[in-house]
Design a protein around this motif. Structure first.
Motif, PDB file in Angstrom:
ATOM      1  N   ASN A  67      49.545  65.998  70.394  1.00 37.30           N
ATOM      2  CA  ASN A  67      48.736  64.880  69.896  1.00 37.30           C
ATOM      3  C   ASN A  67      49.047  64.693  68.413  1.00 37.30           C
ATOM      4  O   ASN A  67      49.034  65.657  67.637  1.00 37.30           O
ATOM      5  CB  ASN A  67      47.244  65.169  70.108  1.00 37.30           C
ATOM      6  CG  ASN A  67      46.431  63.894  69.964  1.00 37.30           C
ATOM      7  OD1 ASN A  67      46.518  63.216  68.953  1.00 37.30           O
ATOM      8  ND2 ASN A  67      45.678  63.565  70.995  1.00 37.30           N
ATOM      9  N   ILE A  68      49.297  63.451  68.024  1.00 36.59           N
ATOM     10  CA  ILE A  68      49.668  63.164  66.628  1.00 36.59           C
ATOM     11  C   ILE A  68      48.553  63.576  65.667  1.00 36.59           C
ATOM     12  O   ILE A  68      48.795  63.929  64.512  1.00 36.59           O
ATOM     13  CB  ILE A  68      50.078  61.679  66.455  1.00 36.59           C
ATOM     14  CG1 ILE A  68      50.683  61.422  65.072  1.00 36.59           C
ATOM     15  CG2 ILE A  68      48.931  60.739  66.771  1.00 36.59           C
ATOM     16  CD1 ILE A  68      51.362  60.081  64.907  1.00 36.59           C
ATOM     17  N   LYS A  92      38.495  57.220  72.550  1.00 37.66           N
ATOM     18  CA  LYS A  92      39.575  56.215  72.634  1.00 37.66           C
ATOM     19  C   LYS A  92      39.051  54.885  73.145  1.00 37.66           C
ATOM     20  O   LYS A  92      38.458  54.798  74.222  1.00 37.66           O
ATOM     21  CB  LYS A  92      40.654  56.708  73.609  1.00 37.66           C
ATOM     22  CG  LYS A  92      41.819  57.395  72.958  1.00 37.66           C
ATOM     23  CD  LYS A  92      42.853  56.426  72.436  1.00 37.66           C
ATOM     24  CE  LYS A  92      43.715  57.107  71.392  1.00 37.66           C
ATOM     25  NZ  LYS A  92      44.239  56.190  70.390  1.00 37.66           N
ATOM     26  N   ALA A  97      49.710  53.747  74.126  1.00 36.54           N
ATOM     27  CA  ALA A  97      51.096  53.280  74.288  1.00 36.54           C
ATOM     28  C   ALA A  97      51.122  51.783  74.530  1.00 36.54           C
ATOM     29  O   ALA A  97      51.630  51.285  75.519  1.00 36.54           O
ATOM     30  CB  ALA A  97      51.792  54.030  75.426  1.00 36.54           C
ATOM     31  N   ALA A  98      50.549  51.075  73.577  1.00 32.28           N
ATOM     32  CA  ALA A  98      50.291  49.641  73.760  1.00 32.28           C
ATOM     33  C   ALA A  98      51.041  48.743  72.785  1.00 32.28           C
ATOM     34  O   ALA A  98      51.131  47.539  72.993  1.00 32.28           O
ATOM     35  CB  ALA A  98      48.788  49.396  73.610  1.00 32.28           C
ATOM     36  N   GLY A  99      51.561  49.345  71.683  1.00 26.50           N
ATOM     37  CA  GLY A  99      52.151  48.495  70.634  1.00 26.50           C
ATOM     38  C   GLY A  99      51.096  48.114  69.606  1.00 26.50           C
ATOM     39  O   GLY A  99      51.258  47.172  68.850  1.00 26.50           O
ATOM     40  N   MET A 100      49.973  48.886  69.587  1.00 26.77           N
ATOM     41  CA  MET A 100      48.894  48.587  68.642  1.00 26.77           C
ATOM     42  C   MET A 100      48.638  49.747  67.681  1.00 26.77           C
ATOM     43  O   MET A 100      47.591  49.815  67.045  1.00 26.77           O
ATOM     44  CB  MET A 100      47.618  48.231  69.405  1.00 26.77           C
ATOM     45  CG  MET A 100      47.719  46.859  70.068  1.00 26.77           C
ATOM     46  SD  MET A 100      46.104  46.192  70.535  1.00 26.77           S
ATOM     47  CE  MET A 100      45.872  47.087  72.044  1.00 26.77           C
ATOM     48  N   ALA A 101      49.580  50.666  67.599  1.00 25.82           N
ATOM     49  CA  ALA A 101      49.519  51.787  66.648  1.00 25.82           C
ATOM     50  C   ALA A 101      48.285  52.669  66.809  1.00 25.82           C
ATOM     51  O   ALA A 101      47.767  53.198  65.825  1.00 25.82           O
ATOM     52  CB  ALA A 101      49.626  51.285  65.205  1.00 25.82           C
ATOM     53  N   GLY A 103      47.898  55.733  68.102  1.00 28.25           N
ATOM     54  CA  GLY A 103      48.130  57.101  67.663  1.00 28.25           C
ATOM     55  C   GLY A 103      48.292  57.167  66.147  1.00 28.25           C
ATOM     56  O   GLY A 103      47.695  58.035  65.490  1.00 28.25           O
ATOM     57  N   ASN A 106      44.992  56.938  64.456  1.00 29.59           N
ATOM     58  CA  ASN A 106      44.232  58.196  64.592  1.00 29.59           C
ATOM     59  C   ASN A 106      44.722  59.212  63.562  1.00 29.59           C
ATOM     60  O   ASN A 106      43.931  59.914  62.926  1.00 29.59           O
ATOM     61  CB  ASN A 106      44.395  58.801  65.982  1.00 29.59           C
ATOM     62  CG  ASN A 106      43.692  58.054  67.095  1.00 29.59           C
ATOM     63  OD1 ASN A 106      43.846  58.385  68.258  1.00 29.59           O
ATOM     64  ND2 ASN A 106      42.923  57.027  66.765  1.00 29.59           N
ATOM     65  N   ASP A 137      54.291  53.884  60.896  1.00 32.68           N
ATOM     66  CA  ASP A 137      53.128  52.989  60.801  1.00 32.68           C
ATOM     67  C   ASP A 137      51.914  53.645  60.150  1.00 32.68           C
ATOM     68  O   ASP A 137      50.928  52.974  59.862  1.00 32.68           O
ATOM     69  CB  ASP A 137      52.689  52.536  62.213  1.00 32.68           C
ATOM     70  CG  ASP A 137      53.624  51.498  62.808  1.00 32.68           C
ATOM     71  OD1 ASP A 137      54.455  50.942  62.049  1.00 32.68           O
ATOM     72  OD2 ASP A 137      53.524  51.232  64.021  1.00 32.68           O
TER      73      ASP A 137
HETATM   74  P1  ATP Z   1      53.016  52.025  67.963  1.00 34.98           P
HETATM   75  O1  ATP Z   1      52.486  50.625  67.967  1.00 34.98           O
HETATM   76  O2  ATP Z   1      52.838  52.749  66.627  1.00 34.98           O
HETATM   77  O3  ATP Z   1      54.382  52.175  68.561  1.00 34.98           O
HETATM   78  P2  ATP Z   1      51.625  52.560  70.382  1.00 34.98           P
HETATM   79  O4  ATP Z   1      50.320  51.813  70.350  1.00 34.98           O
HETATM   80  O5  ATP Z   1      52.726  51.891  71.108  1.00 34.98           O
HETATM   81  O6  ATP Z   1      52.036  52.887  68.905  1.00 34.98           O
HETATM   82  P3  ATP Z   1      50.317  55.063  70.908  1.00 34.98           P
HETATM   83  O7  ATP Z   1      49.019  54.622  71.512  1.00 34.98           O
HETATM   84  O8  ATP Z   1      50.274  55.564  69.527  1.00 34.98           O
HETATM   85  O9  ATP Z   1      51.438  53.947  71.045  1.00 34.98           O
HETATM   86  O10 ATP Z   1      50.920  56.190  71.919  1.00 34.98           O
HETATM   87  C1  ATP Z   1      52.268  56.522  71.971  1.00 34.98           C
HETATM   88  C2  ATP Z   1      52.407  57.887  72.647  1.00 34.98           C
HETATM   89  O11 ATP Z   1      51.842  58.897  71.817  1.00 34.98           O
HETATM   90  C3  ATP Z   1      51.693  57.992  73.996  1.00 34.98           C
HETATM   91  O12 ATP Z   1      52.623  58.417  74.940  1.00 34.98           O
HETATM   92  C4  ATP Z   1      50.598  59.027  73.795  1.00 34.98           C
HETATM   93  O13 ATP Z   1      50.447  59.893  74.891  1.00 34.98           O
HETATM   94  C5  ATP Z   1      51.040  59.799  72.557  1.00 34.98           C
HETATM   95  N1  ATP Z   1      49.898  60.198  71.709  1.00 34.98           N
HETATM   96  C6  ATP Z   1      49.768  61.345  71.042  1.00 34.98           C
HETATM   97  N2  ATP Z   1      48.623  61.382  70.344  1.00 34.98           N
HETATM   98  C7  ATP Z   1      47.997  60.236  70.542  1.00 34.98           C
HETATM   99  C8  ATP Z   1      46.772  59.693  70.070  1.00 34.98           C
HETATM  100  N3  ATP Z   1      45.950  60.364  69.250  1.00 34.98           N
HETATM  101  N4  ATP Z   1      46.452  58.448  70.473  1.00 34.98           N
HETATM  102  C9  ATP Z   1      47.292  57.746  71.275  1.00 34.98           C
HETATM  103  N5  ATP Z   1      48.446  58.224  71.756  1.00 34.98           N
HETATM  104  C10 ATP Z   1      48.823  59.461  71.396  1.00 34.98           C
END
Ligand code: ATP
Length: 293
Positions: A67-68, A92, A97-101, A103, A106, A137
């Motif tokens: 986990n980040i 949460k 993993a949505a493209g909304m940053a 992680g 957090n 990000d």
């Molecule tokens: P970005 O827009 O920065 O690319 P994202 O919204 O696409 O981010 P995140 O929700 O940050 O993606 O998740 C990317 C990956 O990181 C997932 O596979 C998830 O399991 C992992 N992950 C680790 N820690 C976290 C966290 N605290 N919250 C969300 N995802 C996390």
């Protein structure tokens, strides 16, 4: 201080251009970031023992060193030789993993929170420097608001962002998109249309939301939309319901629509909820991480 409560906000991109790739594999970007008022709640509590414990209501994120948030706490713990333990609870709400940053934001919240809990006295720019080691990000997520992000995303220039009157409808389809794969699949010589960020920034300053909507471009959208029909399907529901514009955020798969009329946005939300579970109607926010309670 024994515990702290924080809001960790999501972002959307009003444009993304990719200009090149560095030797270390990072892409050089030129993009407009906008914080939205969709947030996770984090609670950091001091505990007995010399370890970091993660808890969450979500089954989609790891609860271990992957986990980040764990990585963020661990960096500070090691750098400042902290022998105290902490528990971090992540409520949460931001799709994963949505493209909304989600992680990254957090991680930003944990840096800001532990700076207080452990009395580290780090400045915002020091926190951003540490944040960059966790992800491109993270520095943006610390301050949030609206910014032009350049370099690998860490060179931030504050800009006038979306007015808080604009209704932002975000929809995350139930598909998994790998950010790394999307960037790797992008053929920079074949990009059809690139955003004109200077003009977009000027239009944001003039609150010319119509121009912004008609000229938003995300060069990563071609890649993700060519693999998943959901991207264009969601956009067409947004536009049919009179969104001023609709586009994919980040590397996807979240798609957002911007509406000046809330009734239209509510209608679009109802229609999207027939096929998708994760649909949220929000506004922009000028805050990044927020300490509350
Ligand atoms: P970005 O827009 O920065 O690319 P994202 O919204 O696409 O981010 P995140 O929700 O940050 O993606 O998740 C990317 C990956 O990181 C997932 O596979 C998830 O399991 C992992 N992950 C680790 N820690 C976290 C966290 N605290 N919250 C969300 N995802 C996390």
């Amino acid at each position: 201080m024994n515990s702290i409560d924080l809001k960790s906000r999501a972002k959307i991109n009003l444009s993304i251009d990719v200009l090149g790739k560095r030797d270390d594999g990072y892409h050089i970007v030129d993009m407009i970031m906008q914080t939205i008022d969709l947030y996770d709640n984090l609670k950091i509590t001091k505990i007995d023992g010399d370890f970091i414990k993660i808890k969450s209501n979500s089954k989609d994120i790891p609860l271990n060193q992957n986990n980040i948030v764990y990585k963020a706490a661990d960096i500070l713990k090691k750098r400042f030789n902290i022998k105290d333990g902490v528990e971090i609870y992540i409520q949460k709400n931001i799709p994963v993993a949505a493209g909304m940053a989600g992680g990254s934001s957090n991680a930003a919240a944990v840096l800001v929170g532990l700076n207080k809990v452990w009395n580290l006295g780090l400045s915002e720019s020091q926190l951003k420097e540490i944040g960059l080691q966790l992800g491109a990000d993270v520095p943006f997520c610390i301050t949030g608001g609206s910014a032009l992000a350049q370099g690998i995303g860490e060179e931030l220039t504050n800009i006038h962002g979306l007015s808080e009157n604009v209704n932002i409808l975000v929809c995350k389809p139930d598909i998994f998109v790998s950010t790394k794969e999307v960037y790797q699949s992008l053929d920079m010589n074949k990009v059809q249309k690139r955003p004109k960020n200077k003009k977009l920034i000027e239009s944001l300053k003039n609150d010319d939301i119509k121009y912004v909507c008609e000229n938003m471009v995300n060069v990563l959208e071609e890649v993700t939309a060519s693999k998943y029909k959901e991207i264009k399907q969601i956009e067409s529901v947004m536009m049919k319901n009179k969104a001023l514009g609709s586009m994919m955020s980040g590397s996807g798969p979240t798609v957002f629509g911007l509406f000046d009329n809330k009734e239209y946005a509510i209608k679009a939300k109802e229609e999207l909820l027939i096929n998708y579970n994760q649909v949220y109607l929000v506004n922009s926010s000028n805050k990044g991480v927020e300490i509350y309670g």
